[in-house]
Write an enzyme that holds these catalytic residues in place. Structure first.
Site, short mmCIF file in Angstrom:
data_model
loop_
_atom_site.label_atom_id
_atom_site.label_comp_id
_atom_site.label_asym_id
_atom_site.label_seq_id
_atom_site.Cartn_x
_atom_site.Cartn_y
_atom_site.Cartn_z
N ARG A 47 0.96 -0.97 0.30
CA ARG A 47 0.17 -0.27 -0.46
C ARG A 47 0.71 1.86 -0.13
NH1 ARG A 47 -2.41 1.93 4.44
NH2 ARG A 47 -3.84 4.22 3.93
N HIS A 51 1.01 3.65 -2.61
CA HIS A 51 0.24 5.69 -2.17
C HIS A 51 1.50 6.33 -2.78
CE1 HIS A 51 -3.37 5.03 -0.15
NE2 HIS A 51 -3.51 4.46 -0.96
N TRP A 192 -10.03 -8.83 2.47
CA TRP A 192 -10.75 -8.87 0.78
C TRP A 192 -11.53 -10.49 0.54
CZ3 TRP A 192 -7.63 -5.02 1.59
CH2 TRP A 192 -8.35 -3.97 1.61
ZN1 ZEM Z 1 -6.16 -0.24 -1.36
N1 ZEM Z 1 -7.28 0.18 0.29
N2 ZEM Z 1 -7.49 1.09 -2.70
N3 ZEM Z 1 -5.83 -0.23 -3.86
N4 ZEM Z 1 -4.81 -1.37 -0.45
C1 ZEM Z 1 -6.55 -0.05 0.65
C2 ZEM Z 1 -5.92 -1.89 1.28
C3 ZEM Z 1 -5.33 -1.46 0.60
C4 ZEM Z 1 -8.93 1.26 -2.36
C5 ZEM Z 1 -9.16 2.02 -0.89
O1 ZEM Z 1 -9.36 2.41 -0.58
C6 ZEM Z 1 -8.24 1.10 -0.22
C7 ZEM Z 1 -5.59 -0.46 -4.30
C8 ZEM Z 1 -6.50 0.96 -5.04
C9 ZEM Z 1 -7.55 0.98 -4.05
C10 ZEM Z 1 -4.20 -2.02 -1.30
C11 ZEM Z 1 -3.08 -1.97 -2.66
C12 ZEM Z 1 -3.60 -1.35 -3.31
C13 ZEM Z 1 -8.10 0.21 2.41
C14 ZEM Z 1 -7.95 -0.54 3.74
C15 ZEM Z 1 -8.51 0.89 1.34
C16 ZEM Z 1 -9.76 1.90 2.33
C17 ZEM Z 1 -6.86 0.89 4.34
C18 ZEM Z 1 -6.87 0.53 5.74
O2 ZEM Z 1 -8.43 0.89 6.53
O3 ZEM Z 1 -5.98 0.54 6.38
C19 ZEM Z 1 -9.33 2.02 -3.48
C20 ZEM Z 1 -10.60 3.20 -3.35
C21 ZEM Z 1 -8.83 1.92 -4.30
C22 ZEM Z 1 -8.91 2.51 -5.63
C23 ZEM Z 1 -10.44 2.24 -6.16
C24 ZEM Z 1 -3.89 -0.51 -6.24
C25 ZEM Z 1 -3.94 0.08 -6.96
C26 ZEM Z 1 -3.11 -1.45 -5.04
C27 ZEM Z 1 -2.17 -1.62 -4.67
C28 ZEM Z 1 -1.92 -2.40 -6.58
C29 ZEM Z 1 -3.47 -2.85 -0.28
C30 ZEM Z 1 -2.19 -3.78 -0.10
C31 ZEM Z 1 -4.00 -2.88 1.10
C32 ZEM Z 1 -3.99 -3.38 2.40
C33 ZEM Z 1 -2.49 -2.85 3.17
C34 ZEM Z 1 -3.02 -3.25 4.76
O4 ZEM Z 1 -2.41 -2.79 5.35
O5 ZEM Z 1 -3.40 -4.57 4.79
#
Ligand code: ZEM
Length: 292
Positions: A47, A51, A192
């Site tokens: 993440r 970001h 997920w």
């Molecule tokens: Zn995420 N993501 N993401 N994402 N994401 C979360 C967690 C993780 C969105 C999003 O709002 C959120 C992509 C695209 C998009 C990862 C990777 C990638 C979380 C939870 C949210 C809310 C955060 C938390 O509470 O800790 C949205 C709206 C997206 C697009 C529409 C893309 C592209 C990614 C990588 C290629 C990963 C690995 C996580 C898990 C983080 C963790 O700490 O476990």
């Protein structure tokens, strides 16, 4: 013998950066803390890589991983970046041990190493990012990263701004096979998939199941029939939108295709806006491991 920790800040001409040693150091921290989430820093490092890169705007070539500006406010304090201090902190001793690597190379490499260690595809990565100074950079406006409570139009606006197409968007979303949402970071809760530390096409196979709105006072999110798995509204749009849905179907059926497309799109994401010297991966003198 000089260990890499003895490398001076201004390296001599014949200094060869040892990226394999950095990779090994990243692998070592991934499962160094049983108490953290599902026993892995892998997802939060992925993440961070996403970001730090996903701020890119192709229209004015601002944002992107080059610079590592998330070290500073206001970017470090954006709501979207809540929790990423954990990821930055866990990499700090590695930065200390290998001071020659830029934060921006380290953060993106950490995402790549984490995905590979969690069983995902090999991802082409090359060094060349440099860090910006706090007083030398114009702060980016908040709002460049996607908002999970919004719709398919928002998702397209954000990812088209970076230069991605629909297939690449869906492929990238497959990263939600790993990790989880945290109430104290985003307000959403849960993983997920049932194997949040294994990189797979599980996000797509789960998406094709039955989902209903979770009954609670928190933000709108969806749950499966076990009540343990979750999807964000933006995740649901991957099946509600017909053009996105065809790729969900494709990747649910074909893991190899997902791995191939994800690897290409993630590599592209990590390079957005980075002013590399003109050379390709396989001839790069500073890329120690040609990534075929
Ligand atoms: Zn995420 N993501 N993401 N994402 N994401 C979360 C967690 C993780 C969105 C999003 O709002 C959120 C992509 C695209 C998009 C990862 C990777 C990638 C979380 C939870 C949210 C809310 C955060 C938390 O509470 O800790 C949205 C709206 C997206 C697009 C529409 C893309 C592209 C990614 C990588 C290629 C990963 C690995 C996580 C898990 C983080 C963790 O700490 O476990």
């Amino acid at each position: 013998l000089l260990g890499s920790s003895a490398i001076p800040a201004t390296p001599s001409k014949d200094f060869k950066p040892d990226y394999q040693a950095v990779r090994a150091a990243i692998e070592d921290v991934l499962e160094s803390n049983d108490e953290y989430d599902d026993g892995s820093y892998g997802p939060v490092l992925v993440r961070l890589a996403w970001h730090t890169s996903g701020t890119y705007d192709k229209n004015d070539n601002t944002g992107g991983s080059n610079g590592a500006t998330m070290r500073f406010g206001p970017e470090s304090g954006w709501g979207a970046n809540a929790g990423l201090g954990d990821a930055r902190d866990i990499l700090e001793p590695i930065k200390k041990k290998f001071p020659w690597i830029s934060y921006s190379d380290l953060w993106t490499l950490a995402g790549v190493v984490a995905i590979e260690a969690m069983g995902g595809p090999q991802i082409k990565w090359r060094p060349g990012r440099s860090d910006k100074e706090e007083n030398g950079c114009v702060p980016l406006p908040d709002g460049r990263l996607p908002d999970a409570s919004r719709d398919n139009k928002h998702v397209r606006d954000v990812f088209y701004r970076m230069g991605f197409n629909d297939q690449e968007i869906v492929a990238l979303m497959g990263a939600h096979a790993i990790g989880r949402c945290h109430a104290d970071r985003s307000g959403f809760v849960g993983p997920w998939t049932f194997s949040p530390t294994t990189f797979s096409n599980g996000y797509f196979t789960e998406l094709k199941g039955k989902w209903h709105k979770k009954k609670w006072n928190g933000p709108i999110q969806y749950e499966d029939k076990t009540g343990e798995l979750m999807m964000l509204p933006t995740d649901m749009w991957m099946v509600w939108d017909k053009k996105f849905r065809q790729y969900v179907d494709l990747y649910a059926k074909d893991q190899d295709k997902f791995f191939e497309d994800f690897a290409a799109a993630f590599s592209k994401l990590l390079e957005l806006g980075v002013p590399f010297e003109k050379r390709d991966f396989n001839t790069s003198p500073s890329s120690p491991k040609p990534m075929a």
